[in-house]
Design an enzyme around this catalytic site. Structure first.
Site, PDB file in Angstrom:
ATOM      1  N   TRP A  24       0.474  -1.651   0.150  1.00 14.10           N
ATOM      2  CA  TRP A  24       0.306   0.334  -0.197  1.00 14.10           C
ATOM      3  C   TRP A  24       0.960   1.034   0.197  1.00 14.10           C
ATOM      4  CZ3 TRP A  24      -2.799  -4.098   0.556  1.00 14.10           C
ATOM      5  CH2 TRP A  24      -4.115  -3.971   0.151  1.00 14.10           C
ATOM      6  N   TRP A  26       0.348   4.739   1.093  1.00 13.13           N
ATOM      7  CA  TRP A  26       1.061   5.589   2.481  1.00 13.13           C
ATOM      8  C   TRP A  26       1.956   4.955   3.387  1.00 13.13           C
ATOM      9  CZ3 TRP A  26      -2.558   9.228   5.828  1.00 13.13           C
ATOM     10  CH2 TRP A  26      -3.957   8.808   6.588  1.00 13.13           C
ATOM     11  N   TYR A  74      -7.278 -10.647  -1.662  1.00 16.91           N
ATOM     12  CA  TYR A  74      -7.986  -9.291  -1.490  1.00 16.91           C
ATOM     13  C   TYR A  74      -8.913  -8.760  -2.030  1.00 16.91           C
ATOM     14  CZ  TYR A  74      -7.455  -4.665  -0.223  1.00 16.91           C
ATOM     15  OH  TYR A  74      -8.582  -3.050  -0.448  1.00 16.91           O
ATOM     16  N   ASP A 153     -10.778   6.217   4.708  1.00 10.10           N
ATOM     17  CA  ASP A 153     -11.060   6.131   4.604  1.00 10.10           C
ATOM     18  C   ASP A 153     -12.939   5.911   4.775  1.00 10.10           C
ATOM     19  OD1 ASP A 153      -9.529   4.443   3.590  1.00 10.10           O
ATOM     20  OD2 ASP A 153     -10.140   2.106   3.370  1.00 10.10           O
ATOM     21  N   TRP A 331     -12.390   3.944  10.403  1.00 16.79           N
ATOM     22  CA  TRP A 331     -11.940   4.861  11.048  1.00 16.79           C
ATOM     23  C   TRP A 331     -13.231   6.171  11.586  1.00 16.79           C
ATOM     24  CZ3 TRP A 331      -7.072   6.786   9.847  1.00 16.79           C
ATOM     25  CH2 TRP A 331      -6.192   5.745   9.373  1.00 16.79           C
ATOM     26  N   GLU A 373      -3.822  -2.417  14.698  1.00 14.31           N
ATOM     27  CA  GLU A 373      -4.188  -1.361  13.751  1.00 14.31           C
ATOM     28  C   GLU A 373      -4.757  -0.143  14.082  1.00 14.31           C
ATOM     29  OE1 GLU A 373      -6.498  -3.252  10.452  1.00 14.31           O
ATOM     30  OE2 GLU A 373      -6.955  -1.284   8.814  1.00 14.31           O
TER      31      GLU A 373
END
Ligand code: 2M8
Length: 437
Positions: A24, A26, A74, A153, A331, A373
């Site tokens: 990924w 970033w 995924y 997200d 998030w 996470e």
């Protein structure tokens, strides 16, 4: 160190073995910042491999797929995005916040290697040029075209603009729920909108912004921070840093004039021109900008203390005082080490005592819950995947700079592991020889 070593795939680091088994964008930047303390060579490889999949138009895709990983591992995977970089790698077609020039600079600071800067600088410049050419509006701000481009997200800030997105009615099977329980992840309704937006963008050849066009404070701050880092890199390379400084100053002014609501920076819907009244920690990240007017910075710090309980340790990703907050769901409220780390960077010179408290909060959360996470901002309880790479990387960076004093002696596994090298003057001194280059 263990997490970074286990998640290394030979040329890049997966964010999480099970949930995110590819590279990924970033994430790689944050991972490089941590690896710069551990193995600068890996940090350089991480960034160079990501930019190896840069498109001709300069965009750096948000996922570079590992061909060894099965399609079914995924969703949405390479078949969904249906596109390849000039290098031949299958990639997605959207981008993420451009925090890579900052990571390149920090990697260089840890281990000055001019050859690395020579290779990466033109690619970092092209990344910025893509954003200027394809995403910049009249007022000088850059738009994102998908919530995944924000990196945050599922932020409640996107609820309102997402309401206008028609869902896709395509059948799909989510893979994320195999690994994480549903109440810590976005809803199916959110996923339908994500997929609809991505499909529409794909159908336009990844060219036309669709129903979601947002000028996001974090993305624009990352762009300006990148210009500051590019100025330093240009200077090292004997090039003129001035155009980069000018660009950073222009973006700082545009952000302040267009997105500051008097208390917090807000995203703006580029289609309606209206600010989205919300309470995202993204709105505090302008603290990273050295040219931010002092009064605005002071107000932001007041907001951080008031709406985000800055003094209590961790910063939530969304204010607990605002509608839409959820302490455990992705998030929508939990604390994320990367956002807290960015605000910490922005506080260090302005309010060192507050920066110290925030660093302590991050280290204690990692010591108690492990390198999760995300974390419940009030209790520190861990959520989402385990052994998450950017949590590991940025904790390593924090330990190297801030030390280990705040970590309680009775921490669980991670506390034990951290204590093993907590006494080192500099983390890198102790660990460099433990990791194969
Ligand atoms: C999360 O996003 C991906 C989609 O890109 C996902 O949920 O499948 C976000 O937290 C994003 O910011 C992050 O880069 C990615 C990998 O860690 O996971």
């Amino acid at each position: 160190m263990r997490v970074l070593v286990n998640n290394w795939d030979g040329g890049h680091t997966v964010p999480s073995r099970r949930l995110y088994p590819h590279q990924w964008s970033w994430d790689s930047a944050f991972i490089a910042i941590g690896n710069a303390r551990l193995s600068p060579r890996r940090a350089r490889t991480e960034l160079l491999s990501l930019f190896g999949a840069q498109w001709h138009d300069g965009r750096v895709p948000h996922i570079v797929f590992n061909p060894q990983v099965p399609e079914a591992a995924y969703f949405p995977g390479p078949a969904f995005w249906g596109v390849r970089a000039p290098s031949g790698s299958a990639t997605s077609g959207i981008v993420q916040p451009p925090v890579h020039a900052l990571a390149a600079w920090k990697t260089y600071e840890a281990d000055p290697d001019l050859g690395f800067l020579h290779r990466l600088y033109p690619r970092l410049v092209a990344q910025q040029e893509f954003l200027r050419a394809h995403r910049r509006g009249r007022d000088g701000l850059i738009s994102i075209v998908h919530p995944w481009e924000s990196g945050m997200d599922n932020s409640p800030a996107w609820d309102e603009p997402l309401r206008h997105v028609e869902t896709a009615n395509v059948g799909f099977v989510r893979k994320d729920l195999d690994a994480i329980c549903a109440d810590e992840r976005p809803t199916d309704d959110d996923y339908e909108r994500y997929i609809a937006l991505a499909l529409a963008y794909r159908e336009s050849g990844y060219l036309d912004a669709g129903d979601f066009q947002i000028e996001d404070p974090l993305f624009n701050v990352a762009y300006a921070v990148a210009e500051h880092a590019l100025a330093r890199i240009a200077h090292e390379l004997g090039l003129d840093p001035e155009p980069h400084e000018r660009e950073a100053a222009a973006m700082t002014a545009a952000l302040t004039h267009q997105l500051f609501d008097g208390a917090l920076f807000q995203p703006r819907d580029a289609r309606t021109g209206r600010l989205i009244r919300s309470a995202s920690v993204a709105g505090l990240t302008p603290l990273l900008l050295p040219g931010l007017p002092g009064k605005v910075a002071d107000t932001l710090i007041d907001t951080a203390l008031d709406l985000f309980s800055l003094k209590d340790g961790l910063l939530p990703s969304y204010s607990p005082a605002a509608a839409g907050f959820d302490a455990a769901r992705y998030w929508r409220g939990p604390s994320w080490i990367n956002l807290d780390w960015l605000v910490w960077q922005g506080l260090k010179d302005r309010r060192p005592e507050l920066a110290t408290g925030l660093a302590d909060g991050m280290l204690c959360a990692a010591a108690h819950a492990g390198l999760r996470e995300y974390f419940d901002p009030a209790t520190g309880r861990g959520h989402g995947s385990r052994d998450f790479s950017w949590s590991a990387a940025l904790v390593l960076d924090l330990v190297a700079e801030h030390g280990m004093k705040s970590v309680p002696a009775a921490g669980r596994d991670i506390g034990q592991e951290l204590r093993c090298f907590g006494e080192a003057d500099h983390v890198a001194d102790r660990v460099a020889d433990q990791v194969p280059a």
